[in-house]
Design a protein around this motif. Structure first.
Motif, mmCIF file in Angstrom:
data_model
loop_
_atom_site.group_PDB
_atom_site.id
_atom_site.type_symbol
_atom_site.label_atom_id
_atom_site.label_comp_id
_atom_site.label_asym_id
_atom_site.label_seq_id
_atom_site.Cartn_x
_atom_site.Cartn_y
_atom_site.Cartn_z
ATOM 1 N N ASP A 33 0.818 -1.210 0.000
ATOM 2 C CA ASP A 33 0.000 0.000 0.000
ATOM 3 C C ASP A 33 0.855 1.265 0.000
ATOM 4 O OD1 ASP A 33 -2.282 -1.529 0.004
ATOM 5 O OD2 ASP A 33 -2.618 -1.374 2.169
ATOM 6 N N SER A 34 1.944 1.242 0.758
ATOM 7 C CA SER A 34 2.783 2.440 0.834
ATOM 8 C C SER A 34 3.388 2.769 -0.527
ATOM 9 C CB SER A 34 3.893 2.253 1.873
ATOM 10 O OG SER A 34 4.715 1.137 1.552
ATOM 11 N N PHE A 35 3.774 1.738 -1.277
ATOM 12 C CA PHE A 35 4.335 1.989 -2.603
ATOM 13 C C PHE A 35 3.252 2.432 -3.579
ATOM 14 C CE2 PHE A 35 5.327 0.678 -6.922
ATOM 15 C CZ PHE A 35 6.521 1.361 -7.114
ATOM 16 N N THR A 36 2.090 1.794 -3.526
ATOM 17 C CA THR A 36 0.994 2.181 -4.413
ATOM 18 C C THR A 36 0.603 3.633 -4.186
ATOM 19 O OG1 THR A 36 0.166 -0.096 -4.424
ATOM 20 C CG2 THR A 36 -1.358 1.625 -5.116
ATOM 21 N N ASP A 42 3.334 10.832 -6.132
ATOM 22 C CA ASP A 42 4.544 11.593 -6.452
ATOM 23 C C ASP A 42 5.627 10.806 -7.173
ATOM 24 O OD1 ASP A 42 5.319 11.692 -2.884
ATOM 25 O OD2 ASP A 42 5.263 10.025 -4.289
ATOM 26 N N LEU A 43 5.306 9.688 -7.782
ATOM 27 C CA LEU A 43 6.306 8.982 -8.578
ATOM 28 C C LEU A 43 6.247 9.493 -10.012
ATOM 29 C CD1 LEU A 43 7.195 5.223 -8.530
ATOM 30 C CD2 LEU A 43 6.975 6.438 -10.682
ATOM 31 N N ASN A 44 7.338 10.088 -10.473
ATOM 32 C CA ASN A 44 7.440 10.509 -11.868
ATOM 33 C C ASN A 44 8.299 9.496 -12.607
ATOM 34 O OD1 ASN A 44 9.199 12.132 -14.056
ATOM 35 N ND2 ASN A 44 7.118 12.941 -13.957
ATOM 36 N N ILE A 45 7.744 8.878 -13.633
ATOM 37 C CA ILE A 45 8.419 7.772 -14.310
ATOM 38 C C ILE A 45 9.681 8.243 -15.026
ATOM 39 C CG2 ILE A 45 8.172 6.027 -16.123
ATOM 40 C CD1 ILE A 45 5.141 5.987 -15.344
ATOM 41 N N SER A 46 9.627 9.394 -15.691
ATOM 42 C CA SER A 46 10.795 9.878 -16.427
ATOM 43 C C SER A 46 11.980 10.136 -15.512
ATOM 44 C CB SER A 46 10.457 11.174 -17.180
ATOM 45 O OG SER A 46 9.590 10.929 -18.254
ATOM 46 N N MET A 47 11.717 10.622 -14.300
ATOM 47 C CA MET A 47 12.789 11.036 -13.409
ATOM 48 C C MET A 47 13.145 9.991 -12.360
ATOM 49 S SD MET A 47 13.844 13.876 -14.504
ATOM 50 C CE MET A 47 13.245 14.548 -16.057
ATOM 51 N N VAL A 61 12.499 1.149 -2.058
ATOM 52 C CA VAL A 61 13.137 2.456 -2.204
ATOM 53 C C VAL A 61 13.087 2.838 -3.677
ATOM 54 C CG1 VAL A 61 15.235 3.828 -1.881
ATOM 55 C CG2 VAL A 61 14.740 1.935 -0.311
ATOM 56 N N SER A 62 12.798 4.105 -3.957
ATOM 57 C CA SER A 62 12.934 4.641 -5.310
ATOM 58 C C SER A 62 13.691 5.961 -5.233
ATOM 59 C CB SER A 62 11.567 4.846 -5.976
ATOM 60 O OG SER A 62 10.869 5.921 -5.376
ATOM 61 N N HIS A 63 14.238 6.390 -6.375
ATOM 62 C CA HIS A 63 15.074 7.594 -6.381
ATOM 63 C C HIS A 63 14.689 8.491 -7.544
ATOM 64 C CE1 HIS A 63 18.950 9.859 -7.148
ATOM 65 N NE2 HIS A 63 18.673 10.143 -5.896
#
Length: 299
Positions: A33-36, A42-47, A61-63
């Protein structure tokens, strides 16, 4: 062509557990759920260059390369959290990965500074790392990351290449799809961040190969059929003119975010700031991988 949409893959705990992003859109099924929530808000695929997910899906973790910020689950292990922020004497990280292990405290960290890395792993991996560090010249300076697959499979990523060690029980023959692609690119190719191996089935992977000093990335993947179908659907959507225009506008906005951050961090002179503005597309290239070539799938 240059500026192709970024492909972002995270394999979950089964064939119907995954995240697939391409361009502006994504599919997420049976992920924590936290990742979804992160993907929605606020996850931008390009960046986003990479997503790392633990075997149990309880740690991720994502960056974002534009903001230089990590996103992660709120109850992440304290040592990992300290590395992400560079706090409490821990080397500040710029890459994180997790082994095929149920212990949420196990991890590999590549630090921001050249030669800096840390890991908390089972004895098997510790011994392998220790031996390779002795055998490979300039190991610390050249290391860029470590990927883990099912069982004891792992890949050490370097500036000038990679070293792969597969679990014989999981990759039993030269006809295994993972073995075939690793052999094909064993000479003179690097494996890029954003690549991922699967914990529940060693046949599945998404790998990005690049020669040192070049911008072209060759992507090879072998994904569960449902994921392949979803990726094809996203690619079809991204071909629509309105999607291409919207993606270009979003990317330009994020490039400005990156430029503002770097100006503040580096306290650049007006001349260097002007050079950065004129060279802003290099930020996008870092996320998308520049020129992307799709090559043979290993079904």
């Amino acid at each position: 062509m240059a500026g192709n949409p970024n492909t972002l893959i995270a394999l979950g705990s089964s064939p119907d557990s995954y995240f697939i992003g391409y361009g502006r859109r994504y599919f997420a099924e049976n992920m924590p759920d936290s990742f979804t929530s992160h993907a929605k808000k606020d996850l931008n695929i390009s960046m986003t260059q990479w997503i790392s997910m633990s075997k149990a899906l309880d740690t991720w973790v994502s960056h974002n390369v534009a903001t230089a910020k990590f996103h992660f689950n709120g109850n992440i292990n304290q040592d990992i959290r300290d590395h992400l922020s560079g706090a409490n004497g821990k080397a500040a990280a710029n890459f994180v990965s997790f082994p095929d292990c149920d212990n949420p405290a196990h991890y590999f960290i590549k630090g921001k500074n050249e030669g800096a890395w840390n890991a908390f792993l089972d004895d098997y991996f510790v011994q392998k790392l220790s031996k390779t560090r002795t055998d490979v010249a300039n190991f610390d300076a050249g290391l860029t990351g470590m990927l883990f697959g099912k069982g004891k499979t792992y890949i050490l990523m370097f500036k000038a290449g990679f070293l792969a060690d597969v679990d014989d029980d999981e990759v039993p023959s030269e006809e295994h799809p993972l073995y075939k692609v690793l052999v094909q690119y064993s000479d003179g190719w690097c494996i890029e961040r954003g690549s991922t191996l699967c914990f529940y089935d060693s046949r599945y992977f998404y790998l990005k190969f690049k020669r040192p000093g070049e911008s072209q990335i060759k992507m090879h993947w072998n994904l569960p059929p449902i994921m392949s179908a979803k990726l094809a659907e996203l690619k079809e959507q991204a071909e629509r003119p309105e999607e291409q225009i919207a993606l270009m506008q979003e990317d330009q906005m994020w490039i400005q975010v990156a430029q503002t951050r770097m100006n503040a961090e580096m306290q650049m002179s007006n001349m260097l700031a002007d050079q950065m503005r004129r060279g802003g597309l290099s930020i996008l290239a870092a996320a998308t991988g520049g020129t992307v070539v799709e090559t043979t799938r290993y079904y």
